[in-house]
Structures are given as structure tokens and as C-alpha cells.
Write a protein that holds these residues in place. Sequence first.
Motif, PDB file in Angstrom:
ATOM      1  N   THR A  89       0.813  -1.212   0.000  1.00 22.81           N
ATOM      2  CA  THR A  89       0.000   0.000   0.000  1.00 22.81           C
ATOM      3  C   THR A  89       0.848   1.263   0.000  1.00 22.81           C
ATOM      4  N   ALA A  90       1.920   1.273   0.782  1.00 24.48           N
ATOM      5  CA  ALA A  90       2.768   2.470   0.851  1.00 24.48           C
ATOM      6  C   ALA A  90       3.341   2.806  -0.519  1.00 24.48           C
ATOM      7  N   ALA A  91       3.805   1.805  -1.250  1.00 24.08           N
ATOM      8  CA  ALA A  91       4.355   2.035  -2.581  1.00 24.08           C
ATOM      9  C   ALA A  91       3.274   2.559  -3.526  1.00 24.08           C
ATOM     10  N   GLU A  92       2.086   1.967  -3.455  1.00 24.13           N
ATOM     11  CA  GLU A  92       0.976   2.424  -4.285  1.00 24.13           C
ATOM     12  C   GLU A  92       0.670   3.891  -4.032  1.00 24.13           C
ATOM     13  N   ARG A  93       0.628   4.271  -2.783  1.00 23.91           N
ATOM     14  CA  ARG A  93       0.317   5.660  -2.439  1.00 23.91           C
ATOM     15  C   ARG A  93       1.383   6.611  -2.975  1.00 23.91           C
ATOM     16  N   LEU A  94       2.636   6.239  -2.827  1.00 20.33           N
ATOM     17  CA  LEU A  94       3.722   7.099  -3.300  1.00 20.33           C
ATOM     18  C   LEU A  94       3.704   7.246  -4.813  1.00 20.33           C
ATOM     19  N   ILE A  95       3.424   6.155  -5.524  1.00 19.27           N
ATOM     20  CA  ILE A  95       3.350   6.222  -6.990  1.00 19.27           C
ATOM     21  C   ILE A  95       2.249   7.160  -7.435  1.00 19.27           C
ATOM     22  N   VAL A 248      15.787  -0.781  -1.955  1.00 13.76           N
ATOM     23  CA  VAL A 248      15.820  -1.650  -0.765  1.00 13.76           C
ATOM     24  C   VAL A 248      15.945  -0.812   0.492  1.00 13.76           C
ATOM     25  N   LEU A 249      16.871   0.135   0.497  1.00 11.14           N
ATOM     26  CA  LEU A 249      17.060   0.987   1.672  1.00 11.14           C
ATOM     27  C   LEU A 249      15.913   1.968   1.817  1.00 11.14           C
ATOM     28  N   TRP A 250      15.371   2.474   0.715  1.00 11.93           N
ATOM     29  CA  TRP A 250      14.209   3.374   0.754  1.00 11.93           C
ATOM     30  C   TRP A 250      13.029   2.704   1.463  1.00 11.93           C
ATOM     31  N   GLN A 251      12.802   1.434   1.167  1.00  2.61           N
ATOM     32  CA  GLN A 251      11.708   0.719   1.835  1.00  2.61           C
ATOM     33  C   GLN A 251      11.911   0.695   3.348  1.00  2.61           C
ATOM     34  N   ARG A 252      13.159   0.494   3.776  1.00  2.90           N
ATOM     35  CA  ARG A 252      13.432   0.444   5.213  1.00  2.90           C
ATOM     36  C   ARG A 252      13.294   1.808   5.866  1.00  2.90           C
ATOM     37  N   LEU A 253      13.773   2.854   5.176  1.00  2.00           N
ATOM     38  CA  LEU A 253      13.799   4.186   5.783  1.00  2.00           C
ATOM     39  C   LEU A 253      12.446   4.877   5.758  1.00  2.00           C
ATOM     40  N   VAL A 254      11.695   4.707   4.665  1.00  2.00           N
ATOM     41  CA  VAL A 254      10.477   5.499   4.466  1.00  2.00           C
ATOM     42  C   VAL A 254       9.209   4.680   4.653  1.00  2.00           C
ATOM     43  N   GLU A 255       9.123   3.518   3.981  1.00  3.72           N
ATOM     44  CA  GLU A 255       7.876   2.747   4.044  1.00  3.72           C
ATOM     45  C   GLU A 255       7.553   2.270   5.455  1.00  3.72           C
ATOM     46  N   SER A 256       8.563   2.129   6.294  1.00  6.60           N
ATOM     47  CA  SER A 256       8.328   1.637   7.659  1.00  6.60           C
ATOM     48  C   SER A 256       7.649   2.676   8.553  1.00  6.60           C
ATOM     49  N   SER A 257       7.518   3.924   8.086  1.00  5.46           N
ATOM     50  CA  SER A 257       6.913   4.995   8.880  1.00  5.46           C
ATOM     51  C   SER A 257       5.693   5.547   8.157  1.00  5.46           C
ATOM     52  N   PRO A 258       4.478   5.214   8.605  1.00  9.21           N
ATOM     53  CA  PRO A 258       3.274   5.758   7.957  1.00  9.21           C
ATOM     54  C   PRO A 258       3.264   7.280   7.910  1.00  9.21           C
ATOM     55  N   ALA A 259       3.751   7.927   8.970  1.00 10.98           N
ATOM     56  CA  ALA A 259       3.771   9.397   8.984  1.00 10.98           C
ATOM     57  C   ALA A 259       4.708   9.936   7.913  1.00 10.98           C
ATOM     58  N   ARG A 266       2.595  14.180   0.290  1.00  6.58           N
ATOM     59  CA  ARG A 266       2.349  15.620   0.178  1.00  6.58           C
ATOM     60  C   ARG A 266       3.430  16.292  -0.660  1.00  6.58           C
ATOM     61  N   ALA A 267       4.689  15.904  -0.438  1.00  4.42           N
ATOM     62  CA  ALA A 267       5.786  16.503  -1.201  1.00  4.42           C
ATOM     63  C   ALA A 267       5.666  16.178  -2.684  1.00  4.42           C
ATOM     64  N   LEU A 268       5.355  14.932  -3.000  1.00  4.07           N
ATOM     65  CA  LEU A 268       5.268  14.505  -4.399  1.00  4.07           C
ATOM     66  C   LEU A 268       4.110  15.175  -5.120  1.00  4.07           C
ATOM     67  N   ALA A 269       3.087  15.570  -4.372  1.00  5.02           N
ATOM     68  CA  ALA A 269       1.935  16.257  -4.964  1.00  5.02           C
ATOM     69  C   ALA A 269       2.171  17.754  -5.118  1.00  5.02           C
ATOM     70  N   SER A 270       3.263  18.264  -4.560  1.00  3.39           N
ATOM     71  CA  SER A 270       3.529  19.697  -4.599  1.00  3.39           C
ATOM     72  C   SER A 270       4.019  20.127  -5.984  1.00  3.39           C
ATOM     73  N   LEU A 276      13.317  13.002  -8.797  1.00  3.97           N
ATOM     74  CA  LEU A 276      13.894  12.160  -9.853  1.00  3.97           C
ATOM     75  C   LEU A 276      14.554  10.945  -9.222  1.00  3.97           C
ATOM     76  N   ASN A 277      14.396   9.763  -9.834  1.00  2.03           N
ATOM     77  CA  ASN A 277      13.396   9.409 -10.821  1.00  2.03           C
ATOM     78  C   ASN A 277      12.010   9.400 -10.171  1.00  2.03           C
ATOM     79  N   SER A 278      10.961   9.240 -10.976  1.00  4.36           N
ATOM     80  CA  SER A 278       9.618   9.180 -10.403  1.00  4.36           C
ATOM     81  C   SER A 278       9.473   7.945  -9.524  1.00  4.36           C
ATOM     82  N   MET A 279       8.494   7.982  -8.631  1.00 10.11           N
ATOM     83  CA  MET A 279       8.236   6.818  -7.785  1.00 10.11           C
ATOM     84  C   MET A 279       7.788   5.618  -8.617  1.00 10.11           C
ATOM     85  N   ALA A 280       7.114   5.867  -9.733  1.00 10.15           N
ATOM     86  CA  ALA A 280       6.735   4.759 -10.613  1.00 10.15           C
ATOM     87  C   ALA A 280       7.978   4.106 -11.208  1.00 10.15           C
ATOM     88  N   SER A 281       8.939   4.912 -11.613  1.00 13.42           N
ATOM     89  CA  SER A 281      10.198   4.364 -12.115  1.00 13.42           C
ATOM     90  C   SER A 281      10.878   3.523 -11.048  1.00 13.42           C
TER      91      SER A 281
END
Length: 443
Positions: A89-95, A248-259, A266-270, A276-281
Motif C-alpha cells: 500500500t505504501a508504494a501504491e500511495r507514493l506512486i 531496498v534501503l528506501w523501503q526500510r527508511l520510508v515505508e516503515s513509517s506511515p507518517a 504531500r511533497a510529491l503532490a507539490s 527524480l526518478n519518479s516513484m513509478a520508475s
Amino acid sequence: MIDWIRTGTAMAELARDPQQALAVTAEEVAAGPPLRNRHFALSPTALFLEGPRARAHASRVESYVALLDKVLALYRSDARVRAFFGLPTAAERLIHAGEESLDRVTVARIDGYLDLVSDRLRVLENNADAPAGAVFTPRINTAVDVVHRRLGLDGGADGAYPFRDDRAFASLLLEEARRHASSVAAPRIAVLQPRDAVGAESAELVAQLCSLGATAFLADPRDLEVSGRQVGFAGRQADLCWNKVNTVLWQRLVESSPALVDLWCRALASEGFLHLNSMASRYVAENKVALALVQTPGFTQHFDTAERALVAELLPWSRSLRACTDLPDEAEIRARAPEFVIKEPYDIRGDGVLVGRSARADDWAAAVARGGREGFLLQEYVPPVGVPVLCEDGRTVPMAVSLDSFVWAGRFVGFGSKASTSDRVNVFQGGRKLSVRVSGDLP
């Protein structure tokens, strides 16, 4: 594709006096700027490529990156494609937080082997999140070229794609930032790295960006701040970020924190901030099973005749162990281990790759079972071409080599190469980088 005459001639000349060749190489490395994140002994060996075949490959790999952009569009529009990848879900939201128009593979390193049997270049993986080598590969090419000239080796005139300008990537980022933030005199560019693990290449990139007129700085993705249209890191505003944190490291640093995921959405929607690159990439094109989607029955109808021919030319047989129905059964995959490689969806330093021909039977069986649950890639094993490499002890050692293609903003810019005696041709698995040069006209 290898120009064996020039590669062999240069290697023979180096082998006449290996100690002198190694001494000159060591002098160039010591006198020049940094050219590696992880230490390896730079070899004066160079891989020469045939000009016409290199140019033909450049055109094919540009088309391949365009095909990956099409996969990103399909991910947005087709629920079956999204189910094939099965992202959390976290990846889906970021994309989906970013604009669909930004879903493209702006920066890629497409890694492959020259098949020992067919001599075709086969693409093995897409590095579309934070590909290394954009600064250091040109420096390696330059250093080895200087070594050859100092030793009196004449490799002929330069051919296409010399790839020796180590500031070209910084210029690309600056161009992207100025296009996005046209009203800002000195674009503010954050290069994302964990604060306790900053790579040498990222530090060099920041220095280059500053020298070109940007306001650039290193930033930790956990220090993100969003206020209205303004996005920054630890008090410093950014118009663009180059995300050098591998997935791999992004998942550990960011996806592990819902906040933190909420804040990144919010940043990606700004409108005032470009990632770069996009979250879809990062999540889709980088995912190993992207190589399976484009050749799996049930999805190939999304691609036209030319695209299907391109896939057949470039990619080895690949399937998702979770999402494909035309797989051999589990017992057959275990029995035919030497014919296959298993890859985790995201990988760092080759740790998520298991080569069947060198794996223990129990490790292979466990990977097959786990891959079926978690969606690993099952890929045909491609035997790589090998070349003789002059090593730091003066010996000439046969090594398997990769041939990697850098594509920026849809254009092929140059080749890189890695060499190793291991089945996993990776610097972090005991390998090394080699210089690559496309042959031009003979002198």
C-alpha cells in the motif's frame, strides 16, 4: 559487439610490461579525483566495442527505455498490471501521489551480458531507481584513456559515445531543475542519501552542481519538510531532489513509517518540487518482474509488433514466480537449477540474486518456495562473455564481463562495464569496473 582485435592488441601491449602498466594506472588514480564508491583496484584493461554494433544497440536500448515508460503508464491504467506487481500500500500511495505526466524513466542504467553463445547483448535488469556510475564511469574511462596514451598504446580514433565528461550528469540534473523551477536563479537541488552512509559519488555530484551554479546539498529523506508549496530538508528548501537511496534501503527508511509516507505523498503532490526518478520508475521499472511482464502471455497484447520484437531481441526468458501461469512446476525448477537465476524484486549489491548453477540445492529450493510467495523473478541463465583482465598482482585473469547502458532523458549516453570471476558480476561481490571505448576509424 566486442572489437576483439583492438581489445586483444591493447591487452597484449599491457602484458608486455604489466608492472609499468599498473604503476602508471596507480599514478593516475592517485593524482585524479575519486572514481569509486567501494574500493577495487582499477585495471588498465579496456573493453573496445565495434562501432556499428554499438550504435545499433544504442538505438535499441533507447527504444527499450521508452517501452519501460509504457509499462509505467499501464501500471496506472490497468488493474491487472498492478496486481501482477503486487506492490504494498505504501508504494501504491507514493506512486499515485505524483502527476502521471512525470511517470518516466529519466535516468537509467540498463545492465546486461553479451551472451557467450549468441553474442547478443541480453538485458538482465533495469537500474531505474538510483543507478550508480553517472559520475564515476566517465572518470574511469578518462583515467584508462590517459594511461593508454602515456604507455604509447594507440587504440585509434574515438568512436561514438566516448562518455568521458564527468560533469554531464550534473548538467542534466541542473537542466531538469531549471525547466521545473524556471523562476529560480540558482535551482536548489537535494541529493538524497542517509546521513550516516553518504557515498563518495553523491558528495562529488553535490560539489559539481554547486560549481555549475546550483544550490546543492546532501539530504536525508527522513528530514523531509513540507509547508504549502515549499518542500525542504532540515530547513533547506529544494526545487528538485535526485534520490540516490536505492529502493531496498528506501523501503526500510520510508515505508516503515506511515507518517513519513504521508509527508512524502504531500511533497510529491507539490507543484514546486520535482523528484527524480519518479516513484513509478523506482517501484515499477526497477522491479525485476518488469522484465517478465513484457513477455508474459496475457500482457503481451499491450505491446505492438515492434515492441514484442525488441523484447525478444533483448530479454532472456523471464517469469514471475508468483504471477505467471506458464511456469515449469516447482520440482522441475529445482531440478533444472543450472538453467536459471532467481532474483528478488529489488536488490542491492547483488545480495538478492541467486545463480542456480552455483547455488546449494537447499538454498535454491528455499528461494523457489519463497519466490512463489513473494513474487521473485525466475530468469533464464545467460552465460557471459569473458575477457582477460590485467590484475593488481600482474597476472592476466579471464573474467566474465557485463555491458551496461546509460540512458538519460531518453538518450543513450555511454557504456559501462563490470568484470568478475564470480557468477555475480558486481563490485560488491568482489568484482571491478572496466573502461569501455567504442572503436572509431583506424589511424
